[in-house]
Design a protein around this motif. Structure first.
Motif, mmCIF file in Angstrom:
data_model
loop_
_atom_site.group_PDB
_atom_site.id
_atom_site.type_symbol
_atom_site.label_atom_id
_atom_site.label_comp_id
_atom_site.label_asym_id
_atom_site.label_seq_id
_atom_site.Cartn_x
_atom_site.Cartn_y
_atom_site.Cartn_z
ATOM 1 N N ASP A 45 0.823 -0.881 -0.238
ATOM 2 C CA ASP A 45 0.226 -0.256 0.156
ATOM 3 C C ASP A 45 0.956 1.427 0.186
ATOM 4 O OD1 ASP A 45 -2.523 -1.467 0.289
ATOM 5 O OD2 ASP A 45 -2.725 -1.365 2.214
ATOM 6 N N ASN A 46 2.256 0.752 -0.147
ATOM 7 C CA ASN A 46 2.569 2.503 -0.019
ATOM 8 C C ASN A 46 4.323 2.518 -1.100
ATOM 9 O OD1 ASN A 46 3.236 4.185 3.640
ATOM 10 N ND2 ASN A 46 2.765 1.611 2.867
ATOM 11 N N GLU A 47 3.919 3.751 -1.304
ATOM 12 C CA GLU A 47 4.944 3.830 -3.194
ATOM 13 C C GLU A 47 6.072 4.251 -1.907
ATOM 14 O OE1 GLU A 47 3.400 6.304 -5.429
ATOM 15 O OE2 GLU A 47 1.329 5.196 -6.057
ATOM 16 N N HIS A 85 12.616 0.812 2.632
ATOM 17 C CA HIS A 85 11.882 0.413 2.876
ATOM 18 C C HIS A 85 10.254 -1.186 3.245
ATOM 19 C CE1 HIS A 85 12.894 1.962 -0.965
ATOM 20 N NE2 HIS A 85 13.868 0.739 -1.276
ATOM 21 N N TYR A 103 7.972 0.446 8.719
ATOM 22 C CA TYR A 103 6.648 0.248 8.472
ATOM 23 C C TYR A 103 6.152 -0.999 9.912
ATOM 24 C CZ TYR A 103 6.225 1.930 4.306
ATOM 25 O OH TYR A 103 6.741 3.131 2.918
ATOM 26 N N SER A 123 5.708 0.606 -5.344
ATOM 27 C CA SER A 123 5.176 -0.171 -3.950
ATOM 28 C C SER A 123 6.880 -0.341 -3.867
ATOM 29 C CB SER A 123 4.653 -1.076 -4.202
ATOM 30 O OG SER A 123 5.012 -2.427 -4.367
ATOM 31 N N GLU A 124 6.532 -0.357 -2.435
ATOM 32 C CA GLU A 124 7.495 -1.141 -1.505
ATOM 33 C C GLU A 124 7.817 -1.813 -1.947
ATOM 34 O OE1 GLU A 124 9.533 1.486 -0.427
ATOM 35 O OE2 GLU A 124 8.627 2.419 1.166
#
Length: 317
Positions: A95-97, A115, A119, A142-143
């Motif tokens: 969900d994370n770029e 990366h 999180y 995305s990551e």
């Protein structure tokens, strides 16, 4: 099974007895997922609005850690119910770029620091990774794709999460975890042979160069009459080895679904993705070693079930 919802502030709440549930485990891609249903107090709207994480335990063992995507409260003749849906922790990376970056020399620790670790993801088993020269992160990726490309393309390792929510960065196990014999309560066996989507050859060229093309051919499939070609253009910084590896990777990837066996067992949590099992069933022509590509464990009014999707053990995951 016992389930908990956790809010963003860390408040942890045990859910009432589950009426039905389903946990789906894969091998990295697609993302693991969950769905649970329980009775609920219709006046309580705080937790459904604030729930961010999910944990599930089976016989005191942690069997799923996930991200809450959706909570639904419904009221009907059957009473008030709460349904929660979500995905495994790979969702945090999907969900994370990523921010575009060019590394002169990238290590696995560089990738994790930039990366993954931001999180709050924990690292489990980790193998050895070579440093990669001229590794580029494309802006907007995305990551997860950054991690996957570094690990899979350059070290042959498929990143995935275990049932405790830890990121695993090691090769798949090659020992047999269990034998599915006639005393195991198997309710159904199905096998599928699929040719659609299997590539017979790939032509790879480098962007901005003269039209020199590397051809990678799936000789066994082509000999069986397979005709399905794809053209790939690599970034301008590509070299011969990376071009050829990308092509070989795409060929092997296309064969993932060619031969699949589905196995339904009337037991919960009988095996896990990535493991190798041995089939030894009477009257069945597909006995032998198989690797688990996906496991779906569920409970409903009929009881517990596990559905295993199996592939030949040498198929690329």
């Amino acid at each position: 099974m016992t389930a908990f919802l956790i809010t963003g502030s860390g408040t942890r709440r045990k859910l009432p007895v589950l009426l039905e549930w389903e946990l789906e485990y894969g091998c990295g891609t697609p993302c693991d997922s969950f769905r649970i249903v329980c009775l609920w107090n219709g006046k309580d709207n705080t937790l459904p609005a604030q729930a961010a994480r999910f944990e599930a335990f089976h016989e005191d063992e942690l069997v799923f850690v996930g991200v809450v995507d959706e909570c639904e409260v419904s009221l009907s003749a059957q009473g008030c119910r709460l349904e929660v849906n979500g995905r495994g922790l790979a969702a945090l990376l999907l969900d994370n770029e990523a921010q575009g970056t060019d590394y002169d020399l990238a290590t696995i620790q560089d990738i994790l620091d930039a990366h993954v670790l931001p999180y709050g993801i924990r690292i489990g088993e980790q193998g050895q990774f070579p440093a990669v020269a001229q590794f580029s992160v494309t802006h907007g990726s995305s990551e997860w794709s950054v991690l996957y490309q570094f690990a899979r393309y350059h070290a042959g390792v498929t990143p995935r999460f275990d049932r405790q929510g830890r990121l695993i960065l090691s090769h798949w196990p090659n020992s047999v975890s269990c034998v599915i014999h006639d005393r195991i309560p198997v309710t159904q066996l199905r096998t599928k042979n699929k040719r659609y989507g299997v590539l017979s050859e790939i032509w790879v060229r480098e962007a901005g160069k003269a039209p020199a093309v590397q051809r990678i051919i799936n000789e066994p499939f082509k000999a069986e009459g397979g005709v399905c070609r794809r053209m790939f253009t690599m970034p301008g910084k590509s070299n011969y080895q990376s071009m050829r590896y990308q092509g070989e990777y795409q060929l092997k990837k296309s064969e993932q679904d060619r031969l699949r066996l589905e196995l339904d067992v009337a037991l919960p949590f009988c095996a896990w993705p990535g493991e190798i099992i041995r089939l030894d069933r009477s009257g069945w022509g597909y006995n032998g070693l198989w690797r688990i590509a996906q496991a779906t464990v569920s409970m409903d009014s009929r009881g517990h079930h596990t559905r295993l999707e199996l592939i030949p053990p040498d198929t690329m995951l």
